[in-house]
Design a protein around this motif. Structure first.
Motif, PDB file in Angstrom:
ATOM      1  N   UNK A 152      -7.858  12.457   7.575  1.00 22.97           N
ATOM      2  CA  UNK A 152      -7.195  13.625   8.158  1.00 22.97           C
ATOM      3  C   UNK A 152      -5.733  13.680   7.730  1.00 22.97           C
ATOM      4  N   UNK A 153      -5.050  12.526   7.743  1.00 24.11           N
ATOM      5  CA  UNK A 153      -3.640  12.498   7.333  1.00 24.11           C
ATOM      6  C   UNK A 153      -3.499  12.847   5.857  1.00 24.11           C
ATOM      7  N   UNK A 154      -4.401  12.331   5.020  1.00 24.60           N
ATOM      8  CA  UNK A 154      -4.341  12.653   3.590  1.00 24.60           C
ATOM      9  C   UNK A 154      -4.609  14.137   3.353  1.00 24.60           C
ATOM     10  N   UNK A 155      -5.565  14.695   4.079  1.00 24.99           N
ATOM     11  CA  UNK A 155      -5.853  16.130   3.950  1.00 24.99           C
ATOM     12  C   UNK A 155      -4.656  16.973   4.349  1.00 24.99           C
ATOM     13  N   UNK A 156      -3.996  16.555   5.424  1.00 23.76           N
ATOM     14  CA  UNK A 156      -2.803  17.273   5.858  1.00 23.76           C
ATOM     15  C   UNK A 156      -1.688  17.132   4.826  1.00 23.76           C
ATOM     16  N   UNK A 157      -1.539  15.950   4.274  1.00 22.68           N
ATOM     17  CA  UNK A 157      -0.508  15.729   3.262  1.00 22.68           C
ATOM     18  C   UNK A 157      -0.774  16.592   2.023  1.00 22.68           C
ATOM     19  N   UNK A 158      -2.025  16.684   1.615  1.00 23.36           N
ATOM     20  CA  UNK A 158      -2.375  17.526   0.466  1.00 23.36           C
ATOM     21  C   UNK A 158      -2.077  18.995   0.758  1.00 23.36           C
ATOM     22  N   UNK A 159      -2.360  19.428   1.980  1.00 21.81           N
ATOM     23  CA  UNK A 159      -2.073  20.813   2.362  1.00 21.81           C
ATOM     24  C   UNK A 159      -0.576  21.081   2.323  1.00 21.81           C
ATOM     25  N   UNK A 160       0.207  20.135   2.856  1.00 13.44           N
ATOM     26  CA  UNK A 160       1.657  20.287   2.826  1.00 13.44           C
ATOM     27  C   UNK A 160       2.148  20.346   1.384  1.00 13.44           C
ATOM     28  N   UNK A 161       1.588  19.512   0.530  1.00  8.69           N
ATOM     29  CA  UNK A 161       1.966  19.495  -0.884  1.00  8.69           C
ATOM     30  C   UNK A 161       1.689  20.854  -1.524  1.00  8.69           C
TER      31      UNK A 161
ATOM     32  N   UNK B 133       5.635  12.019  -6.963  1.00  7.93           N
ATOM     33  CA  UNK B 133       5.907  11.458  -5.640  1.00  7.93           C
ATOM     34  C   UNK B 133       4.662  11.514  -4.764  1.00  7.93           C
ATOM     35  N   UNK B 134       3.954  12.610  -4.826  1.00  6.02           N
ATOM     36  CA  UNK B 134       2.720  12.742  -4.033  1.00  6.02           C
ATOM     37  C   UNK B 134       1.658  11.758  -4.532  1.00  6.02           C
ATOM     38  N   UNK B 135       1.579  11.549  -5.824  1.00  3.49           N
ATOM     39  CA  UNK B 135       0.625  10.577  -6.356  1.00  3.49           C
ATOM     40  C   UNK B 135       0.961   9.170  -5.863  1.00  3.49           C
ATOM     41  N   UNK B 136       2.258   8.850  -5.804  1.00  4.31           N
ATOM     42  CA  UNK B 136       2.669   7.547  -5.280  1.00  4.31           C
ATOM     43  C   UNK B 136       2.297   7.407  -3.801  1.00  4.31           C
ATOM     44  N   UNK B 137       2.468   8.476  -3.047  1.00  7.24           N
ATOM     45  CA  UNK B 137       2.080   8.446  -1.633  1.00  7.24           C
ATOM     46  C   UNK B 137       0.583   8.219  -1.498  1.00  7.24           C
ATOM     47  N   UNK B 138      -0.195   8.865  -2.356  1.00  9.58           N
ATOM     48  CA  UNK B 138      -1.639   8.691  -2.325  1.00  9.58           C
ATOM     49  C   UNK B 138      -2.006   7.259  -2.675  1.00  9.58           C
TER      50      UNK B 138
ATOM     51  N   UNK C 118      -1.350   5.103   0.282  1.00 11.37           N
ATOM     52  CA  UNK C 118      -2.373   5.296   1.312  1.00 11.37           C
ATOM     53  C   UNK C 118      -3.656   4.566   0.943  1.00 11.37           C
ATOM     54  N   UNK C 119      -4.018   4.607  -0.337  1.00 11.19           N
ATOM     55  CA  UNK C 119      -5.215   3.881  -0.770  1.00 11.19           C
ATOM     56  C   UNK C 119      -5.026   2.375  -0.626  1.00 11.19           C
ATOM     57  N   UNK C 120      -3.821   1.902  -0.948  1.00  5.82           N
ATOM     58  CA  UNK C 120      -3.531   0.474  -0.786  1.00  5.82           C
ATOM     59  C   UNK C 120      -3.587   0.089   0.685  1.00  5.82           C
ATOM     60  N   UNK C 121      -3.071   0.953   1.541  1.00  5.27           N
ATOM     61  CA  UNK C 121      -3.133   0.709   2.979  1.00  5.27           C
ATOM     62  C   UNK C 121      -4.584   0.640   3.446  1.00  5.27           C
TER      63      UNK C 121
END
Length: 145
Positions: free
Chosen positions: A67-76, A105-110, A113-116
């Protein structure tokens, strides 16, 4: 789910508001509000679920992370959509470079998140037990003087 719907509706209205600094500030405030709403919703969901089995806990954390990743993609997408109409032919190269930096920057955030997520899976397993001490009462270590 509700913040995603609001964010999507806002994304559809963005082309009309693209060049306005007030609209940009409004978008940022709306995204912050949506992020807080999602965080609150997920906190309540975790609280209401109570203690869960490890498999069920991982499923819940995975759902919340998605859900957080989907929201982040929408914001992007909203921010890119807002930046694109501002690009003038003379400033095209500058805008492209700015958008590329933003995408990186968004790719780094992704990646973070994957590492997390990978770390969350690793933490669910118990750590390996250390080898037993051959003489439990005697421990040999050098003494520093």
């Amino acid at each position: 789910m509700r913040p995603l719907v609001v964010a999507t509706l806002l994304a559809l209205a963005l082309p009309a508001l693209a060049g306005d600094p007030a609209a940009q500030a409004q978008l940022i405030r709306q995204q912050q509000s949506d992020a807080f709403s999602l965080q609150l919703q997920q906190s309540l969901q975790s609280f209401r679920s109570g203690p869960l089995a490890p498999e069920r806990r991982l499923e819940l954390e995975s759902l919340q992370r998605d859900q957080r990743l989907g929201q982040s993609e929408t914001f992007y997408r909203q921010q890119v959509q807002q930046a694109q109409p501002l690009a003038a032919p003379a400033a095209g190269a500058y805008r492209r470079a700015e958008l590329m930096r933003f995408e990186q920057e968004r790719a780094l955030e992704l990646d973070r998140a994957r590492e997390e997520a990978a770390n969350a899976v690793d933490r669910s397993r118990p750590p390996p037990r250390p080898a037993p001490n051959p003489e439990p009462t005697v421990v040999w270590e050098p003494v520093l003087r």
